[in-house]
Design an enzyme around this catalytic site. Structure first.
Site, short mmCIF file in Angstrom:
data_model
loop_
_atom_site.label_atom_id
_atom_site.label_comp_id
_atom_site.label_asym_id
_atom_site.label_seq_id
_atom_site.Cartn_x
_atom_site.Cartn_y
_atom_site.Cartn_z
N CYS A 133 -15.43 -2.23 -103.70
CA CYS A 133 -16.34 -1.44 -103.14
C CYS A 133 -17.83 -1.81 -103.32
CB CYS A 133 -16.56 0.24 -103.84
SG CYS A 133 -16.78 0.04 -105.48
N HIS B 237 -18.08 4.14 -107.89
CA HIS B 237 -17.76 3.60 -106.66
C HIS B 237 -18.91 3.88 -105.74
CE1 HIS B 237 -14.78 3.04 -103.37
NE2 HIS B 237 -15.49 4.03 -102.50
N HIS C 141 -16.52 2.38 -96.59
CA HIS C 141 -16.30 2.01 -97.98
C HIS C 141 -15.01 1.16 -98.01
CE1 HIS C 141 -13.88 5.50 -99.74
NE2 HIS C 141 -13.57 5.34 -98.43
#
Length: 401
Positions: free
Chosen positions: A316, A364, A376
């Protein structure tokens, strides 16, 4: 020979209605033991599919946290290794300089030997600590300025070499510690991902179907919230545009009334300057955001791989770092550092290109695309994709530039 009569007293048999207590107690104990064993042997109630989903999601989140720890340790190890290499090169260079200074002292000692004045000067020149010897014997007055400089240079090189050696040793110790953290973080990631895979592998086909249905419902709810945010943002933009138009109209009216006057000219200049500056800033930010999103869109479909920074796969924070780099902006490697970069913004004020962070541990991150959606790299087994920012609990957002 006649048999001897038994002298034992005949045992009197007494009938009783009292139950055999010992036997009854043993029987009860046996029954209790069997019941306990049966209870222990009975399989535990199987977790509901909702619980399985929660456990799997939590394991992936923990793996995400361990991934950030891995990224942090890897970055630190790389920087520390570079520092160690530089220090070791410096130590080698200073060792050469120290040896050269020692050779110079040896030359002077050899000259004294040939002239027959080896003692005590030669001992002084060849001593490990010439200055200490000098302090004890006060020989400096007998030396030439060149010899004195040689001693000074030797001591300087000796001190610097010792200092650099100590720094190199400390840096090597730090590197070893960092590498240990790197290995531990890698093992943590692999462990959490293994546990998640094990949970999923035990599901029946029916349970997997139910899990997929729960996932669809979760995505649908997240998308609904994204649509609500899109409407709110559209309404806020429309209102801002309306107010801007009214302000521009009022400014035009004021300029018309003051035509030909000094005041009118001054106002026009000030307004023009302010508008030009603001437009330039907005234009620059918009251009960067467009580059960020163009890069991110080009990565859609590429696999998530923990610790990866591209170009064939990403985690990420690896994706967000690469996307902003494509726009000419360097941001840190980990989510924990990226969240400290730029300006914090509220969810309602998000603009395309902003970074949105998730979970309380900030494990994240995604790139805001607009309309409540982001691009993402989700998790192992998934590819880079577009998704609602409400798919996970939001921690906060930043605008890097």
């Amino acid at each position: 020979m006649p048999a001897l009569a038994s002298h034992r007293k005949p045992r009197t048999r007494v009938r009783t209605t009292t139950p055999a207590v010992g036997l009854t107690t043993a029987a009860l104990a046996s029954v209790t033991l069997l019941s306990t064993q049966s209870a222990m042997a009975a399989p535990a109630p199987k977790a509901g599919i909702e619980d399985v989903q929660k456990q799997v999601d939590d394991l992936y989140r923990q793996a995400g946290t361990a991934t950030q720890q891995y990224n942090q340790a890897k970055e630190a190890a790389t920087a520390q290794r570079t520092k160690v290499d530089a220090l070791l090169n410096d130590v080698a260079k200073r060792a050469d300089q120290l040896n050269e200074a020692r050779r110079t002292l040896g030359t002077y000692a050899a000259a004294q030997y040939r002239s027959g004045t080896i003692a005590p000067s030669a001992t002084f020149f060849l001593a490990d600590d010439p200055q200490s010897y000098f302090d004890q014997n006060q020989l400096m007055n007998r030396m030439t300025s060149r010899q004195q400089k040689a001693i000074t240079d030797f001591r300087t090189q000796q001190t610097r070499a010792a200092k650099k050696r100590a720094e190199a040793v400390q840096s090597l110790e730090t590197l070893t510690t960092t590498q240990t953290t790197l290995r531990t973080s890698k093992q943590d990631v692999q462990k959490k991902l293994g546990e998640a895979r094990a949970l999923l592998s035990k599901l029946t086909a029916e349970e997997k179907a139910r899990l997929a249905e729960l996932e669809r419902k979760k995505e649908a709810e997240a998308r609904r919230k994204a649509e609500e945010l899109a409407k709110q943002q559209a309404a806020a933009k429309a209102e801002a545009d309306r107010k801007a138009a009214e302000a521009a109209k009022a400014a035009d009216s004021g300029s018309g009334t003051g035509t030909g006057s000094g005041t009118g000219t001054g106002t026009g200049t000030g307004t023009g300057s302010g508008t030009g500056t603001g437009t330039g800033t907005d234009s620059s930010a918009t251009t960067k955001a467009e580059k960020v999103l163009a890069f991110a869109r080009a990565q859609i479909g590429k696999p998530y791989v923990w610790g990866a920074t591209g170009p064939s796969s990403y985690d990420c924070s690896g994706l967000t770092q690469a996307a902003w780099k494509a726009a000419g902006v360097d941001i840190p490697r980990t989510t924990w550092d990226q969240v400290k970069t730029g300006t914090r913004v509220a969810t309602a004020d998000l603009r395309p290109g902003d970074l949105v962070f998730f979970y309380d541990d900030i494990s994240h991150v995604g790139i805001y695309k607009g309309d409540g959606m982001m691009i993402h790299a989700p998790k192992p087994g998934a590819n880079v994709r577009e998704e609602s920012i409400y798919y996970m609990p939001i921690y906060g957002s930043v605008r890097p530039a």
